[in-house]
Design a protein around this motif. Structure first.
Motif, short mmCIF file in Angstrom:
data_model
loop_
_atom_site.label_atom_id
_atom_site.label_comp_id
_atom_site.label_asym_id
_atom_site.label_seq_id
_atom_site.Cartn_x
_atom_site.Cartn_y
_atom_site.Cartn_z
N ARG A 138 0.88 -1.25 0.11
CA ARG A 138 -0.01 -0.04 0.06
C ARG A 138 0.88 1.17 0.10
NH1 ARG A 138 -3.52 -3.35 3.16
NH2 ARG A 138 -5.35 -3.78 2.19
N SER A 139 1.87 1.41 0.78
CA SER A 139 2.74 2.30 0.75
C SER A 139 3.61 2.72 -0.61
CB SER A 139 3.91 2.18 1.91
OG SER A 139 4.60 1.09 1.40
N ALA A 140 3.87 1.71 -1.39
CA ALA A 140 4.49 2.03 -2.67
C ALA A 140 3.38 2.09 -3.68
CB ALA A 140 4.95 0.59 -3.05
N ARG A 141 2.19 1.98 -3.57
CA ARG A 141 0.86 2.66 -4.32
C ARG A 141 0.85 4.01 -3.91
NH1 ARG A 141 -3.08 0.11 -7.19
NH2 ARG A 141 -2.46 -1.96 -6.45
N ARG A 142 0.74 4.33 -2.58
CA ARG A 142 0.72 5.76 -2.47
C ARG A 142 1.87 6.66 -2.71
NH1 ARG A 142 -1.24 3.54 2.76
NH2 ARG A 142 0.86 3.50 3.38
N GLU A 143 3.10 5.95 -2.78
CA GLU A 143 4.12 6.78 -3.46
C GLU A 143 4.06 7.19 -4.73
OE1 GLU A 143 7.25 4.12 -2.55
OE2 GLU A 143 7.54 4.73 -0.38
N LEU A 144 3.52 6.10 -5.52
CA LEU A 144 3.19 6.26 -7.10
C LEU A 144 2.26 7.39 -7.26
CD1 LEU A 144 3.95 5.11 -10.11
CD2 LEU A 144 1.95 3.33 -9.71
N GLU A 145 1.18 7.00 -6.33
CA GLU A 145 -0.01 8.15 -6.62
C GLU A 145 0.33 9.66 -6.19
OE1 GLU A 145 -3.03 6.55 -4.05
OE2 GLU A 145 -3.58 5.11 -5.46
N ALA A 146 1.60 9.77 -5.65
CA ALA A 146 2.06 11.20 -5.28
C ALA A 146 2.87 11.71 -6.35
CB ALA A 146 2.85 11.23 -3.76
N LEU A 147 3.05 11.13 -7.40
CA LEU A 147 4.07 11.37 -8.39
C LEU A 147 3.37 12.21 -9.59
CD1 LEU A 147 6.08 8.37 -8.86
CD2 LEU A 147 6.91 10.59 -7.70
N ASP A 148 3.85 13.41 -10.06
CA ASP A 148 3.34 13.81 -11.28
C ASP A 148 2.88 12.77 -12.25
OD1 ASP A 148 4.47 15.36 -14.07
OD2 ASP A 148 3.00 16.74 -12.63
N SER B 273 8.70 2.00 0.48
CA SER B 273 10.09 2.79 0.12
C SER B 273 10.35 2.13 -1.30
CB SER B 273 11.14 2.81 1.11
OG SER B 273 10.58 3.45 2.01
N ALA B 274 9.38 2.04 -2.16
CA ALA B 274 9.70 1.25 -3.52
C ALA B 274 10.04 2.16 -4.59
CB ALA B 274 8.65 0.24 -3.81
N ILE B 275 9.37 3.37 -4.43
CA ILE B 275 9.52 4.39 -5.69
C ILE B 275 9.90 5.79 -4.90
CG2 ILE B 275 8.08 5.41 -7.30
CD1 ILE B 275 6.21 3.00 -7.16
N GLY B 276 10.76 6.37 -5.63
CA GLY B 276 11.46 7.48 -4.99
C GLY B 276 12.54 8.07 -5.84
N GLU B 277 12.90 9.19 -5.61
CA GLU B 277 13.82 9.90 -6.03
C GLU B 277 15.40 9.28 -5.80
OE1 GLU B 277 13.74 14.25 -7.58
OE2 GLU B 277 12.27 14.34 -5.60
N ARG B 278 16.21 9.24 -6.54
CA ARG B 278 17.49 8.88 -6.27
C ARG B 278 18.23 9.89 -5.52
NH1 ARG B 278 20.25 8.28 -11.89
NH2 ARG B 278 21.37 9.95 -11.15
N PRO B 279 19.00 9.33 -4.40
CA PRO B 279 19.67 10.25 -3.37
C PRO B 279 20.77 11.00 -4.15
CG PRO B 279 19.53 7.93 -2.50
CD PRO B 279 19.13 7.96 -3.99
N THR B 280 20.98 12.03 -3.73
CA THR B 280 21.89 13.09 -4.28
C THR B 280 22.92 13.34 -3.22
OG1 THR B 280 20.84 14.96 -4.12
CG2 THR B 280 20.39 14.00 -6.12
N GLY B 281 24.34 13.47 -3.58
CA GLY B 281 25.23 13.69 -2.76
C GLY B 281 25.54 12.76 -1.77
#
Length: 104
Positions: free
Chosen positions: A10-20, A78-86
């Motif tokens: 469910r958390s991965a689905r929410r992460e997906l729904e939060a994207l543009d 925490s399946a879908i997200g921006e890549r860490p930078t730095g």
């Protein structure tokens, strides 16, 4: 070769729904591709993890596990997200959720 089933926590689905919406289309397209080939060209096994893989889509990444016996690709917490930078974020931890997995 039979396709793999794709399941989302469910958390991965929410992460997906939060994207543009434009990003969602690209991410869904790549996730759908995992059903035919769960380890596509460019995928990487995460070091120190028994069965976690990642694919990149621009500045985003998808972290997932593959169950070859049951032919399932699982996108967990925490399946879908921006890549860490730095360097300060290079020790990013991926959490796995054993519960709340729902089919796509």
């Amino acid at each position: 070769m039979a396709d793999y089933a794709i399941t989302f926590a469910r958390s991965a689905r929410r992460e997906l729904e939060a994207l543009d919406a434009s990003i969602v289309r690209r991410v869904i397209s790549r996730i759908d591709g995992l059903a035919q080939d769960p380890r596509p060209s460019g995928s990487r096994k995460l070091q120190g993890e028994q069965n976690l893989w990642r694919i990149r889509i621009g500045d985003y990444r998808i972290v997932y596990s593959v169950d070859d016996r049951q032919r399932i690709v699982i996108l967990s917490e925490s399946a879908i997200g921006e890549r860490p930078t730095g360097k300060s974020q290079s020790n990013h931890t991926v959490h796995r959720a054993a519960s709340e997995v729902v089919p796509l």
